[in-house]
Design a protein around this motif. Structure first.
Motif, PDB file in Angstrom:
ATOM      1  N   ILE A 185       1.581 -11.283  24.262  1.00  0.00           N
ATOM      2  CA  ILE A 185       0.661 -10.700  23.291  1.00  0.00           C
ATOM      3  C   ILE A 185      -0.776 -10.707  23.802  1.00  0.00           C
ATOM      4  CG2 ILE A 185      -0.338 -11.015  20.978  1.00  0.00           C
ATOM      5  CD1 ILE A 185       2.413 -12.128  20.129  1.00  0.00           C
ATOM      6  N   GLN A 186      -1.231 -11.839  24.334  1.00  0.00           N
ATOM      7  CA  GLN A 186      -2.653 -11.971  24.652  1.00  0.00           C
ATOM      8  C   GLN A 186      -3.050 -11.387  26.004  1.00  0.00           C
ATOM      9  OE1 GLN A 186      -2.577 -16.255  23.550  1.00  0.00           O
ATOM     10  NE2 GLN A 186      -4.480 -15.794  22.448  1.00  0.00           N
ATOM     11  N   LEU A 187      -2.111 -11.122  26.882  1.00  0.00           N
ATOM     12  CA  LEU A 187      -2.476 -10.433  28.121  1.00  0.00           C
ATOM     13  C   LEU A 187      -2.686  -8.940  27.891  1.00  0.00           C
ATOM     14  CD1 LEU A 187      -0.436 -12.296  30.879  1.00  0.00           C
ATOM     15  CD2 LEU A 187      -2.777 -12.668  30.107  1.00  0.00           C
ATOM     16  N   PRO A 188      -1.804  -8.252  27.168  1.00  0.00           N
ATOM     17  CA  PRO A 188      -2.112  -6.859  26.853  1.00  0.00           C
ATOM     18  C   PRO A 188      -3.214  -6.720  25.802  1.00  0.00           C
ATOM     19  CG  PRO A 188      -0.007  -7.475  25.887  1.00  0.00           C
ATOM     20  CD  PRO A 188      -0.428  -8.609  26.777  1.00  0.00           C
ATOM     21  N   HIS A 189      -3.408  -7.772  24.965  1.00  0.00           N
ATOM     22  CA  HIS A 189      -4.417  -7.720  23.900  1.00  0.00           C
ATOM     23  C   HIS A 189      -5.222  -9.023  23.924  1.00  0.00           C
ATOM     24  CE1 HIS A 189      -1.395  -4.736  22.506  1.00  0.00           C
ATOM     25  NE2 HIS A 189      -2.492  -4.074  22.201  1.00  0.00           N
ATOM     26  N   PRO A 190      -6.203  -9.135  24.834  1.00  0.00           N
ATOM     27  CA  PRO A 190      -6.940 -10.390  25.007  1.00  0.00           C
ATOM     28  C   PRO A 190      -7.755 -10.814  23.796  1.00  0.00           C
ATOM     29  CG  PRO A 190      -7.225  -8.965  26.915  1.00  0.00           C
ATOM     30  CD  PRO A 190      -6.572  -8.133  25.863  1.00  0.00           C
ATOM     31  N   ASP A 191      -8.017  -9.896  22.864  1.00  0.00           N
ATOM     32  CA  ASP A 191      -8.796 -10.266  21.683  1.00  0.00           C
ATOM     33  C   ASP A 191      -7.942 -10.969  20.626  1.00  0.00           C
ATOM     34  OD1 ASP A 191     -11.161  -9.365  22.699  1.00  0.00           O
ATOM     35  OD2 ASP A 191     -11.017  -7.379  21.789  1.00  0.00           O
ATOM     36  N   LEU A 214      -9.739 -14.165  32.660  1.00  0.00           N
ATOM     37  CA  LEU A 214      -8.748 -13.208  33.151  1.00  0.00           C
ATOM     38  C   LEU A 214      -9.357 -12.317  34.223  1.00  0.00           C
ATOM     39  CD1 LEU A 214      -6.998 -12.263  29.782  1.00  0.00           C
ATOM     40  CD2 LEU A 214      -6.001 -13.562  31.676  1.00  0.00           C
ATOM     41  N   ASP A 215     -10.589 -11.880  34.006  1.00  0.00           N
ATOM     42  CA  ASP A 215     -11.272 -11.074  35.034  1.00  0.00           C
ATOM     43  C   ASP A 215     -11.489 -11.887  36.303  1.00  0.00           C
ATOM     44  OD1 ASP A 215     -11.431  -8.723  33.570  1.00  0.00           O
ATOM     45  OD2 ASP A 215     -13.400  -9.190  32.727  1.00  0.00           O
ATOM     46  N   ALA A 272      -5.123  -7.244  36.808  1.00  0.00           N
ATOM     47  CA  ALA A 272      -5.746  -6.379  35.814  1.00  0.00           C
ATOM     48  C   ALA A 272      -5.118  -4.998  35.876  1.00  0.00           C
ATOM     49  CB  ALA A 272      -7.251  -6.282  36.057  1.00  0.00           C
ATOM     50  N   SER A 273      -4.963  -4.370  34.695  1.00  0.00           N
ATOM     51  CA  SER A 273      -4.343  -3.050  34.638  1.00  0.00           C
ATOM     52  C   SER A 273      -4.830  -2.309  33.397  1.00  0.00           C
ATOM     53  CB  SER A 273      -2.812  -3.173  34.610  1.00  0.00           C
ATOM     54  OG  SER A 273      -2.197  -1.915  34.477  1.00  0.00           O
ATOM     55  N   ASP A 274      -5.781  -1.370  33.591  1.00  0.00           N
ATOM     56  CA  ASP A 274      -6.258  -0.498  32.511  1.00  0.00           C
ATOM     57  C   ASP A 274      -6.722  -1.278  31.283  1.00  0.00           C
ATOM     58  OD1 ASP A 274      -5.672   1.787  34.025  1.00  0.00           O
ATOM     59  OD2 ASP A 274      -3.595   1.802  33.327  1.00  0.00           O
ATOM     60  N   GLY A 275      -7.548  -2.269  31.492  1.00  0.00           N
ATOM     61  CA  GLY A 275      -8.104  -3.030  30.383  1.00  0.00           C
ATOM     62  C   GLY A 275      -7.196  -4.125  29.868  1.00  0.00           C
ATOM     63  N   ALA A 276      -5.996  -4.186  30.363  1.00  0.00           N
ATOM     64  CA  ALA A 276      -5.064  -5.251  30.002  1.00  0.00           C
ATOM     65  C   ALA A 276      -4.767  -6.079  31.255  1.00  0.00           C
ATOM     66  CB  ALA A 276      -3.777  -4.670  29.422  1.00  0.00           C
ATOM     67  N   TYR A 277      -3.882  -7.046  31.112  1.00  0.00           N
ATOM     68  CA  TYR A 277      -3.596  -7.944  32.221  1.00  0.00           C
ATOM     69  C   TYR A 277      -2.100  -8.213  32.294  1.00  0.00           C
ATOM     70  CZ  TYR A 277      -8.597  -8.614  31.712  1.00  0.00           C
ATOM     71  OH  TYR A 277      -9.939  -8.382  31.601  1.00  0.00           O
ATOM     72  N   GLN A 278      -1.654  -8.581  33.484  1.00  0.00           N
ATOM     73  CA  GLN A 278      -0.250  -8.898  33.703  1.00  0.00           C
ATOM     74  C   GLN A 278      -0.135 -10.252  34.374  1.00  0.00           C
ATOM     75  OE1 GLN A 278       0.716  -5.476  36.140  1.00  0.00           O
ATOM     76  NE2 GLN A 278       1.735  -4.449  34.428  1.00  0.00           N
ATOM     77  N   TRP A 279       0.926 -10.954  34.036  1.00  0.00           N
ATOM     78  CA  TRP A 279       1.226 -12.264  34.637  1.00  0.00           C
ATOM     79  C   TRP A 279       2.194 -12.058  35.791  1.00  0.00           C
ATOM     80  CZ3 TRP A 279      -0.442 -17.077  34.864  1.00  0.00           C
ATOM     81  CH2 TRP A 279       0.411 -18.110  35.244  1.00  0.00           C
ATOM     82  N   LEU A 280       1.822 -12.572  36.954  1.00  0.00           N
ATOM     83  CA  LEU A 280       2.665 -12.480  38.147  1.00  0.00           C
ATOM     84  C   LEU A 280       3.110 -13.890  38.527  1.00  0.00           C
ATOM     85  CD1 LEU A 280       0.424 -10.034  40.237  1.00  0.00           C
ATOM     86  CD2 LEU A 280       2.284  -9.451  38.670  1.00  0.00           C
TER      87      LEU A 280
END
Length: 318
Positions: free
Chosen positions: A248-254, A274-275, A299-307
């Motif tokens: 939830i919080q990686l695609p929607h950090p707010d 995250l940045d 980072a990906s288009d304002g969202a984030y991914q966990w690797l």
């Protein structure tokens, strides 16, 4: 002489029956010991699981609607209630053994409190731990420093930020806090009490030990800290409660949680970290991302991914 068709059929039945009998062995239904080891330069890092618990997303998440939560979970192949990991990280510098966070201990019930068993399974003993560094004093990070009213780590010094200690260990703050946090003040005081003078908060962020630096990460609690571990140019940021539910919080950090002391600060800190993680190729040690909670951020288009880190079956020094 070749067997007759009847003999061949009987042999086949015998083999099938034998295979069926072997498959009827009882299921074990227990997980492997929860530890995972990696090398960070010359430091040995051991991730330790304290267990998992059903995270009450529907009652805890804020600044995000139920429809979006459902879409995020579906995108990640998950459904509520999501099992939340409680992870801690043991750092062996070669001269000291330092534990960052200690899990919930007995405070979350039978789901958790597995950290000491997993520490032993990893080849260490609680009495070998020299220091416990706490990111904050919430139950699932500090509860595990106490066992049956005694120090779980009998030779360790416990360290956390002075602002964190002042907030949770001041009775007047309990009276002014939301009612749902009342038990958090009680558990914090009980957890640190057995350590007496070995509870040693730090007044300023900065170097804690050689290769370990305490950094501010405000928002979730008043004195929330994170710890940057460095050796031979490699960096691990153990960030505590920056992310509770990665799906939830990686695609929607707010998206925040109701336990955040300051939602605005928590949002700003999360985006900043995250940045930083995405641009700096930091390895992250995450308290609540699926065990072992070790990975990187993209980072990906304002969202984030966990690797997640690729599994290493024989970790060796870089």
């Amino acid at each position: 002489m070749n067997p007759t068709p009847i003999a061949r059929a009987l042999l086949a039945c015998t083999l099938l029956l034998g295979a069926a009998a072997q498959a009827a062995a009882p299921q074990v239904r227990t997980q492997a010991p929860g530890y995972y080891r990696m090398m960070l330069g010359e430091f040995e890092i051991t991730a330790l699981s304290d267990g998992t618990h059903p995270f009450p997303i529907d009652t805890v998440m804020t600044h995000i609607g139920p429809e979006q939560i459902a879409r995020d979970l579906d995108q990640a192949g998950l459904r509520a209630p999501v099992q939340g990991s409680i992870n801690a990280f043991l750092v062996n510098t070669g001269s000291k053994l330092i534990l960052v966070d200690a899990g919930a201990g007995s405070l979350y019930g039978d789901c958790c409190g597995k950290l000491l068993d997993h520490l032993r399974a990893a080849g260490y003993r609680p009495e070998q731990v020299d220091e416990v560094l706490l990111t904050h004093l919430h139950k699932d990070h500090a509860g595990g420093i106490m066992a049956h009213g005694a120090p779980a780590f009998p030779n360790a010094v416990v360290r956390l930020s002075q602002a964190e200690a002042d907030y949770w260990l001041t009775p007047a703050n309990k009276a002014a806090a939301p009612a749902f946090l009342s038990s958090f003040f009680d558990s914090a005081a009980a957890a640190v009490a057995p350590y007496g003078k070995r509870l040693q908060p730090f007044g300023a962020f900065g170097r804690i030990e050689s290769g370990i630096e305490a950094l501010p990460a405000p928002g979730h609690t008043p004195g929330h800290a994170m710890y940057l571990v460095q050796s031979k140019g490699r960096k691990l940021l153990i960030w505590g409660d920056i992310v509770h539910v990665s799906a939830i919080q990686l695609p929607h950090p707010d998206a925040t949680v109701k336990y955040d002391t300051s939602e605005a600060d928590a949002q700003a800190t999360r985006r900043r970290l995250l940045d930083m993680a995405a641009s700096g190729q930091l390895t992250i040690g995450a308290a609540h991302i699926a065990f072992p909670g070790l990975g990187r951020i993209r980072a990906s288009d304002g969202a984030y991914q966990w690797l997640p880190l690729n599994y290493d079956g024989a970790p060796a020094a870089d």
